[in-house]
Design a protein around this motif. Structure first.
Motif, short mmCIF file in Angstrom:
data_model
loop_
_atom_site.label_atom_id
_atom_site.label_comp_id
_atom_site.label_asym_id
_atom_site.label_seq_id
_atom_site.Cartn_x
_atom_site.Cartn_y
_atom_site.Cartn_z
N GLN A 217 9.18 -48.28 -13.47
CA GLN A 217 10.67 -48.92 -12.70
C GLN A 217 11.06 -50.47 -12.05
O GLN A 217 9.78 -50.90 -12.30
CB GLN A 217 10.34 -48.46 -11.51
CG GLN A 217 9.83 -46.73 -10.99
CD GLN A 217 10.78 -45.53 -11.52
OE1 GLN A 217 11.95 -46.25 -11.34
NE2 GLN A 217 10.79 -44.81 -12.27
N GLN B 61 13.25 -52.56 -10.12
CA GLN B 61 14.91 -52.58 -8.74
C GLN B 61 15.23 -53.09 -8.88
O GLN B 61 14.79 -55.01 -9.05
CB GLN B 61 13.54 -52.36 -7.29
CG GLN B 61 12.74 -51.32 -7.22
CD GLN B 61 11.89 -50.80 -7.45
OE1 GLN B 61 10.47 -52.29 -7.92
NE2 GLN B 61 11.17 -50.20 -8.17
N ALA C 46 22.33 -54.53 -13.36
CA ALA C 46 22.10 -52.60 -14.02
C ALA C 46 21.23 -53.59 -15.22
O ALA C 46 20.98 -54.92 -15.38
CB ALA C 46 23.15 -52.28 -14.78
N SER D 138 19.51 -49.08 -17.90
CA SER D 138 18.44 -48.12 -17.28
C SER D 138 18.70 -47.60 -16.34
O SER D 138 17.99 -46.93 -15.60
CB SER D 138 17.03 -47.81 -17.81
OG SER D 138 17.52 -47.50 -19.53
N TYR D 139 18.70 -48.71 -15.00
CA TYR D 139 18.72 -49.26 -13.95
C TYR D 139 19.68 -50.36 -13.33
O TYR D 139 20.15 -50.67 -14.11
CB TYR D 139 16.82 -50.03 -13.52
CG TYR D 139 15.94 -49.29 -14.37
CD1 TYR D 139 15.83 -50.10 -15.06
CD2 TYR D 139 15.18 -48.07 -13.22
CE1 TYR D 139 14.19 -48.73 -15.75
CE2 TYR D 139 13.93 -47.72 -13.62
CZ TYR D 139 13.58 -48.38 -15.36
OH TYR D 139 12.38 -47.84 -15.41
N TRP D 140 19.86 -49.95 -11.62
CA TRP D 140 21.40 -49.30 -11.50
C TRP D 140 20.94 -50.15 -9.98
O TRP D 140 19.84 -49.38 -9.37
CB TRP D 140 22.54 -48.92 -11.50
CG TRP D 140 22.39 -49.23 -13.20
CD1 TRP D 140 21.88 -47.38 -13.96
CD2 TRP D 140 24.23 -48.75 -13.43
NE1 TRP D 140 23.14 -46.95 -14.87
CE2 TRP D 140 24.16 -48.29 -14.87
CE3 TRP D 140 24.69 -50.42 -12.98
CZ2 TRP D 140 24.82 -49.18 -15.18
CZ3 TRP D 140 25.74 -49.90 -13.47
CH2 TRP D 140 26.23 -49.49 -15.21
#
Length: 123
Positions: free
Chosen positions: A1, A3, A97, A111-113
């Protein structure tokens, strides 16, 4: 993950400047690029700029070329977006992002925001 946390938004008059910052944490080793997108009320989210995780390559939307500069601080795991000569049409929520594949220019590649930070440019 991964952040992502944005900071630095605010209210500025047309012609002014702002600097946004995005701090990345977690599995940062998986990140290939960090990008900025923005979304104005009633409009779709649009690409602004992206920079490779190494900081060597970058790409900009035509609407911000020559006015915005994206940069990478390797020591701090942050990406800054310096915005000069701001226009009312730059108003919107700005999102940071993470792209795990490369220098994508479409939101679907990321994929991550982050949660976003508001930028308002008054005329």
């Amino acid at each position: 993950q991964v952040q992502l946390v944005e900071s630095g938004g605010g209210l500025v008059q047309a012609g002014g400047s702002l600097r946004l910052s995005c701090a990345a944490s977690g599995r940062t080793s998986s990140i290939q690029a960090l990008g900025w997108f923005r979304q104005a009320p009633g409009k779709e989210r649009e690409f602004v700029a992206t920079v490779s995780w190494s900081g060597w390559r970058s790409n900009y939307a035509d609407s911000v070329k020559g006015r915005f500069t994206i940069s990478r601080d390797n020591a701090k795991n942050t990406v800054d977006l310096r915005m000069n000569s701001l226009k009312p049409e730059d108003t919107g929520i700005y999102y940071c992002a993470a792209d795990l594949l490369g220098l994508g220019v479409t939101s679907g590649r990321y994929s991550y925001w982050g949660q976003g930070t508001q930028v308002t440019v008054s005329s």
